[in-house]
Design an enzyme around this catalytic site. Structure first.
Site, PDB file in Angstrom:
ATOM      1  N   HIS A 155     -20.472  34.068  13.510  1.00  0.00           N
ATOM      2  CA  HIS A 155     -21.719  33.356  13.829  1.00  0.00           C
ATOM      3  C   HIS A 155     -21.571  31.850  13.616  1.00  0.00           C
ATOM      4  O   HIS A 155     -22.540  31.154  13.327  1.00  0.00           O
ATOM      5  CB  HIS A 155     -22.896  33.861  12.971  1.00  0.00           C
ATOM      6  CG  HIS A 155     -23.016  35.339  12.930  1.00  0.00           C
ATOM      7  ND1 HIS A 155     -23.767  36.064  13.835  1.00  0.00           N
ATOM      8  CD2 HIS A 155     -22.443  36.256  12.104  1.00  0.00           C
ATOM      9  CE1 HIS A 155     -23.663  37.356  13.544  1.00  0.00           C
ATOM     10  NE2 HIS A 155     -22.865  37.500  12.515  1.00  0.00           N
ATOM     11  N   SER A 276     -13.015   6.049  25.505  1.00  0.00           N
ATOM     12  CA  SER A 276     -14.278   5.798  26.182  1.00  0.00           C
ATOM     13  C   SER A 276     -14.273   4.370  26.690  1.00  0.00           C
ATOM     14  O   SER A 276     -13.728   3.474  26.037  1.00  0.00           O
ATOM     15  CB  SER A 276     -15.426   5.998  25.186  1.00  0.00           C
ATOM     16  OG  SER A 276     -16.565   5.301  25.641  1.00  0.00           O
ATOM     17  N   LYS A 282     -13.816   6.011  20.302  1.00  0.00           N
ATOM     18  CA  LYS A 282     -13.809   7.387  20.820  1.00  0.00           C
ATOM     19  C   LYS A 282     -12.422   7.867  21.249  1.00  0.00           C
ATOM     20  O   LYS A 282     -11.636   7.152  21.814  1.00  0.00           O
ATOM     21  CB  LYS A 282     -14.746   7.506  22.039  1.00  0.00           C
ATOM     22  CG  LYS A 282     -16.211   7.414  21.710  1.00  0.00           C
ATOM     23  CD  LYS A 282     -16.800   8.691  21.119  1.00  0.00           C
ATOM     24  CE  LYS A 282     -16.885   9.848  22.076  1.00  0.00           C
ATOM     25  NZ  LYS A 282     -17.870   9.646  23.134  1.00  0.00           N
ATOM     26  N   GLU A 289     -11.849  19.912  27.915  1.00  0.00           N
ATOM     27  CA  GLU A 289     -13.171  20.079  28.555  1.00  0.00           C
ATOM     28  C   GLU A 289     -13.026  20.457  30.023  1.00  0.00           C
ATOM     29  O   GLU A 289     -13.767  21.296  30.549  1.00  0.00           O
ATOM     30  CB  GLU A 289     -13.976  18.782  28.440  1.00  0.00           C
ATOM     31  CG  GLU A 289     -14.432  18.486  27.020  1.00  0.00           C
ATOM     32  CD  GLU A 289     -15.033  17.088  26.906  1.00  0.00           C
ATOM     33  OE1 GLU A 289     -16.181  16.979  26.494  1.00  0.00           O
ATOM     34  OE2 GLU A 289     -14.343  16.101  27.238  1.00  0.00           O
TER      35      GLU A 289
END
Ligand code: ARG
Length: 458
Positions: A155, A276, A282, A289
């Site tokens: 979970h 970024s 970043k 992804e």
């Protein structure tokens, strides 16, 4: 000139012609189409349906066409109707009327089915090779981190201590099953439909089996209608490819999560992350992804194929021309994703300190405390309840199970002795596990041995 131009049919509308053409998609099967034609021509000669001389003329020209395409001397005409029309047209332009004998006892319906099967068995084998390479990289990383303690989750809540190696090997076994599934699909792909002709077979005395064997098939299909209308093998492979993407996507999701500031469990190599354009701090896990994102298109390919076939009457229908775009996209996407995922995983490094820190919080050794009491003779349910009380006490007093004093432990149950500290030690929590397939470093080593043996010897 269309293959089917015979004086009965008027000229095709320009838009309809473009719309009908599949060469932009099936052009990639030129090798399979030519190889299939060569085997067919040789079989026709063996069966005295055409002469040996005619067969030699046809086969020699086909081989030349193949090498001309391979060497870039002959471009595939984008205005041709499909690859079958293109190759046959080229053959006839090179050898004249004898080339027109090639299509004896054959239809584009069995021709396209045999081409796709030959194409897919090769691509499926490439997928298996990539999966084996991936499992080798997983095993290498798992061995490196076989004793690295981290929290195992259920979970997404910290549950029990495990090792990073054990977690990685869970993916190894998913990809092992994927290999087995693709191998199984190849068995059904590798059946030749050639000789089914349009749908009903032929009155020419073909030797379908020898032709199938010459093309490397295990057998020839036994029903000509099924031979030209079966696309189950595309659906089956697309389903297997979808599952590979599911596994890659879950893995990528974890890598994305683990590389976030919240976790900092792993570092993705600069070669596989981006920056970024506005936020200089970043480091984005774009590759992971994108693989997660591409999973959707492979599922779409599977759905497209299923929907395409649903409700199609037997035998061949032009709808089936759409099968190739979907299944080719699925094999391309999976190979592309595997090719970039493998080196990304190979260069990922773990941060054992952060994993250890996360494992130290969250009472992931509570089960070990309950097990300790159970081993002292307290029924597990009672041991579980007592441990719950201890955890509540620790939470209230802001301490971990390792930081409790023996007096504190004894105030909950007299059975506690000094060895409780061994039991709740995180590393011990992992190394003491002994069940088959458990999270210990020894088990990880056994898993690596098992999986290596499987991928090398089947
Ligand atoms: N381009 C067609 C396809 O991919 C080849 C088969 C054509 N057969 C026919 N009867 N029109 O399905």
């Amino acid at each position: 000139m269309k293959l089917w131009e015979n004086g009965l049919h008027g000229e095709l509308n320009k838009f309809a012609d473009d719309f009908n053409s599949s060469i932009s998609v099936d052009g990639r099967m030129y090798k399979q189409d030519i190889t299939g034609s060569i085997a067919h021509a040789e079989m026709l000669a063996r069966q005295n349906i055409i002469t040996v001389d005619e067969s030699i003329t046809i086969v020699t020209a086909l081989k030349q066409i193949l090498s001309d395409i391979d060497e870039g001397k002959l471009g595939i005409d984008p205005t041709a109707e499909d690859i079958h029309s293109f190759v046959e047209g080229e053959l006839v332009s090179r050898v004249g009327d004898v080339g027109k004998k090639l299509h004896t006892a054959r239809s584009r319906n069995d021709q396209v089915a045999v081409d796709v099967r030959m194409y897919l068995r090769e691509e499926a084998t490439n997928v298996i090779d990539l999966l084996k390479e991936l499992i080798e990289v997983i095993s290498k990383q798992a061995l490196k981190y076989k004793d690295t303690v981290m929290p195992g989750y259920t979970h997404l809540q910290r549950a029990q201590p495990i090792t990073f190696g054990h977690h990685l090997m869970a993916y190894g076994f998913m990809f092992l099953r994927d290999i087995e599934r693709v191998e199984d699909a190849i068995k059904r792909i590798n059946i030749s439909p050639l000789g089914s002709c349009a749908l009903a077979g032929t009155s020419f005395p073909l030797d379908r089996i020898s032709c199938a064997k010459a093309l490397g098939f295990d057998d020839a299909c036994r029903n000509s209608i099924d031979g030209v209308s079966d696309r189950d093998f595309c659906v089956e492979l697309a389903a297997d490819l979808s599952l590979i993407m599911t596994h890659l996507s879950r893995f990528c999701e974890e890598i994305i999560m683990w590389s976030s500031w919240e976790f900092r469990f792993v570092n993705i190599d600069d070669g596989f992350s981006t920056g970024s354009s506005i936020m200089p701090q970043k480091k984005n896990p774009d590759i992971a992804e994108l693989i997660r994102g591409k999973t959707g298109r492979v599922y779409g390919d599977l759905n497209g194929l299923l929907t395409l076939l649903k409700g199609l009457p037997l035998a061949y229908n032009k709808d089936m021309q759409e099968d190739k775009e979907a299944i080719f996209d699925a094999v391309d996407t999976v190979q592309l994703c595997l090719s970039v995922f493998i080196p990304m995983l190979d260069t990922i490094t773990a941060n054992p300190e952060n994993m250890r820190k996360a494992a130290a919080a969250g009472f992931i050794n509570a089960t070990d405390c309950a097990d300790y009491l159970a081993k002292k003779g307290i029924p597990f349910r009672a041991a579980y309840a007592t441990t719950g009380e201890i955890v509540a006490y620790c939470t209230k007093n802001e301490k971990t199970l390792e930081e409790m004093t023996i007096e504190e432990y004894k105030s909950f149950a007299s059975n506690f002795e000094e060895d409780i500290f061994d039991a709740v030690n995180l590393e011990n929590g992992v190394t003491r596990r002994v069940s088959l397939g458990c999270a210990s470093g020894n088990s990880v080593e056994e898993q690596i041995k098992y999986i290596t043996e499987k991928i090398n010897n089947g």
